[in-house]
Design an enzyme around this catalytic site. Structure first.
Site, PDB file in Angstrom:
ATOM      1  N   GLN A 147      49.556  35.511  45.980  1.00  0.00           N
ATOM      2  CA  GLN A 147      49.075  34.624  46.122  1.00  0.00           C
ATOM      3  C   GLN A 147      47.231  35.496  47.481  1.00  0.00           C
ATOM      4  O   GLN A 147      46.352  35.317  47.200  1.00  0.00           O
ATOM      5  CB  GLN A 147      48.584  33.597  46.237  1.00  0.00           C
ATOM      6  N   HIS A 159      58.941  32.403  47.466  1.00  0.00           N
ATOM      7  CA  HIS A 159      57.768  31.372  46.396  1.00  0.00           C
ATOM      8  C   HIS A 159      57.235  32.520  45.121  1.00  0.00           C
ATOM      9  O   HIS A 159      55.896  32.725  44.948  1.00  0.00           O
ATOM     10  CB  HIS A 159      56.611  31.464  47.459  1.00  0.00           C
ATOM     11  N   ASN A 197      60.586  27.498  47.301  1.00  0.00           N
ATOM     12  CA  ASN A 197      59.022  26.489  46.400  1.00  0.00           C
ATOM     13  C   ASN A 197      59.403  26.192  45.602  1.00  0.00           C
ATOM     14  O   ASN A 197      58.922  27.042  44.291  1.00  0.00           O
ATOM     15  CB  ASN A 197      57.754  27.139  47.162  1.00  0.00           C
ATOM     16  N   GLU A 198      59.327  25.063  44.956  1.00  0.00           N
ATOM     17  CA  GLU A 198      58.708  24.370  43.688  1.00  0.00           C
ATOM     18  C   GLU A 198      59.668  24.331  42.636  1.00  0.00           C
ATOM     19  O   GLU A 198      59.275  25.426  41.705  1.00  0.00           O
ATOM     20  CB  GLU A 198      57.422  24.454  43.158  1.00  0.00           C
ATOM     21  N   TYR A 204      50.323  16.938  44.617  1.00  0.00           N
ATOM     22  CA  TYR A 204      48.689  17.010  44.494  1.00  0.00           C
ATOM     23  C   TYR A 204      48.060  15.855  43.648  1.00  0.00           C
ATOM     24  O   TYR A 204      47.056  15.734  43.275  1.00  0.00           O
ATOM     25  CB  TYR A 204      48.573  18.335  42.960  1.00  0.00           C
ATOM     26  N   GLU A 222      52.761  21.180  50.887  1.00  0.00           N
ATOM     27  CA  GLU A 222      51.457  21.769  50.135  1.00  0.00           C
ATOM     28  C   GLU A 222      50.365  20.456  49.838  1.00  0.00           C
ATOM     29  O   GLU A 222      51.111  19.301  49.221  1.00  0.00           O
ATOM     30  CB  GLU A 222      51.531  22.089  49.250  1.00  0.00           C
ATOM     31  N   TRP A 256      46.974  22.934  51.342  1.00  0.00           N
ATOM     32  CA  TRP A 256      46.881  23.882  50.599  1.00  0.00           C
ATOM     33  C   TRP A 256      45.595  23.971  49.685  1.00  0.00           C
ATOM     34  O   TRP A 256      45.134  23.519  49.740  1.00  0.00           O
ATOM     35  CB  TRP A 256      48.002  24.153  49.540  1.00  0.00           C
ATOM     36  N   GLU A 273      45.390  32.054  42.391  1.00  0.00           N
ATOM     37  CA  GLU A 273      45.733  30.929  41.308  1.00  0.00           C
ATOM     38  C   GLU A 273      46.204  30.920  40.255  1.00  0.00           C
ATOM     39  O   GLU A 273      46.391  30.600  39.356  1.00  0.00           O
ATOM     40  CB  GLU A 273      44.876  30.072  41.621  1.00  0.00           C
ATOM     41  N   TRP A 274      47.552  31.967  40.088  1.00  0.00           N
ATOM     42  CA  TRP A 274      48.707  31.942  38.708  1.00  0.00           C
ATOM     43  C   TRP A 274      47.989  32.049  38.176  1.00  0.00           C
ATOM     44  O   TRP A 274      47.248  33.445  37.766  1.00  0.00           O
ATOM     45  CB  TRP A 274      49.814  31.039  38.926  1.00  0.00           C
TER      46      TRP A 274
HETATM   47  N1  LIG Z   1      50.939  22.928  33.293  1.00  0.00           N
HETATM   48  N2  LIG Z   1      51.257  22.722  34.254  1.00  0.00           N
HETATM   49  N3  LIG Z   1      51.417  22.595  35.877  1.00  0.00           N
HETATM   50  C1  LIG Z   1      51.441  21.425  36.093  1.00  0.00           C
HETATM   51  C2  LIG Z   1      51.505  21.785  37.546  1.00  0.00           C
HETATM   52  C3  LIG Z   1      51.821  21.664  38.777  1.00  0.00           C
HETATM   53  C4  LIG Z   1      52.428  21.991  40.001  1.00  0.00           C
HETATM   54  N4  LIG Z   1      51.684  23.019  40.564  1.00  0.00           N
HETATM   55  C5  LIG Z   1      51.456  23.371  42.187  1.00  0.00           C
HETATM   56  O1  LIG Z   1      52.629  22.334  42.499  1.00  0.00           O
HETATM   57  C6  LIG Z   1      50.886  24.864  42.639  1.00  0.00           C
HETATM   58  C7  LIG Z   1      51.257  24.515  43.786  1.00  0.00           C
HETATM   59  C8  LIG Z   1      51.784  26.214  44.347  1.00  0.00           C
HETATM   60  O2  LIG Z   1      52.797  26.304  45.429  1.00  0.00           O
HETATM   61  C9  LIG Z   1      51.061  27.077  45.189  1.00  0.00           C
HETATM   62  O3  LIG Z   1      51.588  28.280  45.126  1.00  0.00           O
HETATM   63  C10 LIG Z   1      49.872  26.638  43.940  1.00  0.00           C
HETATM   64  O4  LIG Z   1      49.024  28.190  44.380  1.00  0.00           O
HETATM   65  C11 LIG Z   1      49.407  24.867  44.138  1.00  0.00           C
HETATM   66  C12 LIG Z   1      47.571  25.189  43.053  1.00  0.00           C
HETATM   67  O5  LIG Z   1      48.564  25.636  41.885  1.00  0.00           O
HETATM   68  C13 LIG Z   1      49.902  23.817  43.924  1.00  0.00           C
END
Ligand SMILES: N=[N+]=NCCCCNC(=O)[C@@H]1[C@H]2[C@H](O)[C@@H](O)[C@H](O)[C@@H](CO)[C@@H]12
Length: 444
Positions: free
Chosen positions: A18, A118, A162-163, A294, A351, A398, A405-406
């Site tokens: 990112q 990540h 991560n997640e 979030y 985050e 964060w 942002e993906w």
């Molecule tokens: N459909 N749908 N989707 C719901 C997704 C919710 C979960 N997304 C996150 O937690 C990502 C986390 C990530 O580590 C970071 O790389 C991202 O930039 C942040 C902001 O987006 C957050």
């Protein structure tokens, strides 16, 4: 008003794909996100991380900016494709960047917290099946062994993944993230291999690192509410909670998958990939848990034929991501963890933050009052948890700066620092100045 104690860590977080850019520099090979961005329609306006915030070259300025803000810890991730650009081929130049970055942080009394994975899986691994191929656990083991041997003397805090919910269900079932598959059976298998890789990393860590180094995992958790008190909506909320939270919390902290979810997934997905010893590997003792928070979820009975739980739109304040602002759930999630899973295990908010429509005003500043309010409310809930006996050790906002942002590309800004992508100029937003004051006073 109350104070955060002197040991509490005020941090910021980013991730390699990112912010770094330099996508093909010093031996880095393609990741699944480089590939995904190049596929039509996957990412907003075809944005990609080729240059991003150019953190790879501007890291010294970025560290100085953190120092000037009084930031005490920096959570960043390592790009696996820099370290092993090809299967079995180690790239010392890749590690050298992270040694330079870590050295700069330590010189400025900023603690590095490293996320090992990540989401930027090397494309060579995906070509061999990626997270669908159980051999990925061995490839990940080779990767983490190199990191611990090369960086373990400088970096004391490690986050394996991560997640994993995003790397599995968002990436292999919902299809919004790379590699963009839409198969629940694949997603369930991927989630298991991710957790196996996590466990393998912990095993290797225990063999290589000294006890003053710590390892954990970061999960994105949310609190799920039923839309009404009806039995159907309550059942939907339970399933959504299993899908989002319990599917990962239970194997990691209880050594078993939740039975209701195993049964549900078993109808649509192969679950015979769980072999003897897997859950023991997955549920090894950790030194901390990272929580990304979030927003909450409000769900009603749905009709998708699988989860049958549909998130509803709530008439409340939302961020630019369309996520409801609901600070109370941060406290509730932390309390649930303390009471049901982690007990006195240290927790970090790894985050929390928000995207808003940030603009540079005529005065040259970015007056992001909504983000200041968002952070203030969430920090208050974090402090409430500590006052109620919670073992919260730190909080990483964060994000340090606006970044890729993906699937939304650069259209969503989460930073406390504004990035002008034309010039790579950084501008402290009002939220950065607010954070600086919070850190210096330690009072919320
Ligand atoms: N459909 N749908 N989707 C719901 C997704 C919710 C979960 N997304 C996150 O937690 C990502 C986390 C990530 O580590 C970071 O790389 C991202 O930039 C942040 C902001 O987006 C957050």
């Amino acid at each position: 008003m109350s104070d955060f104690n002197k040991d509490f860590l005020f941090g910021v977080a980013t991730a390699s794909y990112q912010v770094e850019g330099a996508y093909n520099e010093d031996g880095r090979s393609m990741s699944i996100w480089d590939t995904f961005c190049r596929q039509d329609g996957k990412v907003y306006k075809g944005h990609n991380g080729d240059v991003a915030c150019d953190h790879y070259h501007l890291y010294k300025d970025d560290v100085k900016m953190m120092k000037d803000l009084g930031i005490e810890a920096y959570r960043f991730s390592i790009a696996w494709p820099r370290i092993f650009p090809e299967k079995g081929h180690y790239n010392p130049k890749g590690i050298d960047f992270y040694k330079r970055l870590t050295d700069e942080l330590l010189k400025n009394d900023i603690k590095p917290f490293v996320t090992i994975y990540h989401w930027d899986l090397p494309q060579w691994a995906d070509d061999l099946g990626g997270w669908l191929n159980r051999e990925v656990v061995d490839w990940f083991g080779e990767y983490v062994s190199k990191l611990f041997n090369e960086l373990g003397g400088y970096i004391r805090n490690w986050i394996t993944l991560n997640e994993p919910w995003c790397s599995s269900f968002l990436s292999y079932f919902i299809g919004e993230h790379a590699p963009g598959h839409k198969d629940l059976g694949e997603a369930v298998l991927v989630s298991h291999n991710l957790l196996l890789a996590h466990g393998k990393a912990v095993e290797i860590f225990r063999d290589i690192n000294s006890s003053d180094s710590k390892i954990g995992i970061t999960l994105n958790l949310n609190e799920v509410f039923p839309a009404t008190d009806s039995p159907e909506d309550k059942a939907a909320a339970r399933i959504a909670d299993g899908f989002q939270n319990r599917w990962f919390l239970d194997p990691i902290f209880k050594g078993e998958y939740p039975k209701d979810m195993l049964e549900l997934f078993g109808k649509y997905a192969k679950t015979d990939f769980i072999t003897d010893g897997d859950l023991k590997r997955i549920s090894q003792k950790l030194d901390f848990l990272g929580v990304n928070y979030y927003t909450r979820a409000v769900v009603k009975k749905g009709n998708d034929g699988i989860l049958n739980a549909e998130q509803i739109d709530v008439d409340n304040e939302k961020t630019e991501m369309g996520w409801e602002v609901y600070p109370e759930s941060l406290y509730n999630i932390l309390m649930r963890l303390k009471n049901e899973y982690t007990f006195d295990l240290p927790l970090y908010i790894t985050e929390n933050g928000a995207a808003y429509k940030d603009v540079v005003s005529d005065d040259g500043h970015v007056h992001d009052e909504k983000r200041v309010e968002f952070l203030k409310k969430h920090f208050k809930q974090a402090k409430r948890f500590i006052d109620d006996g919670g073992n919260l050790r730190g909080y990483f906002v964060w994000s340090l700066m606006d970044n890729f942002e993906w699937a939304h590309g650069y259209s969503k800004r989460f930073g406390i620092v504004y990035v002008d992508y034309e010039t790579e100029k950084r501008i402290l937003k009002d939220s950065a100045l607010w954070y600086k004051n919070l850190i210096s006073t330690r009072t919320i």
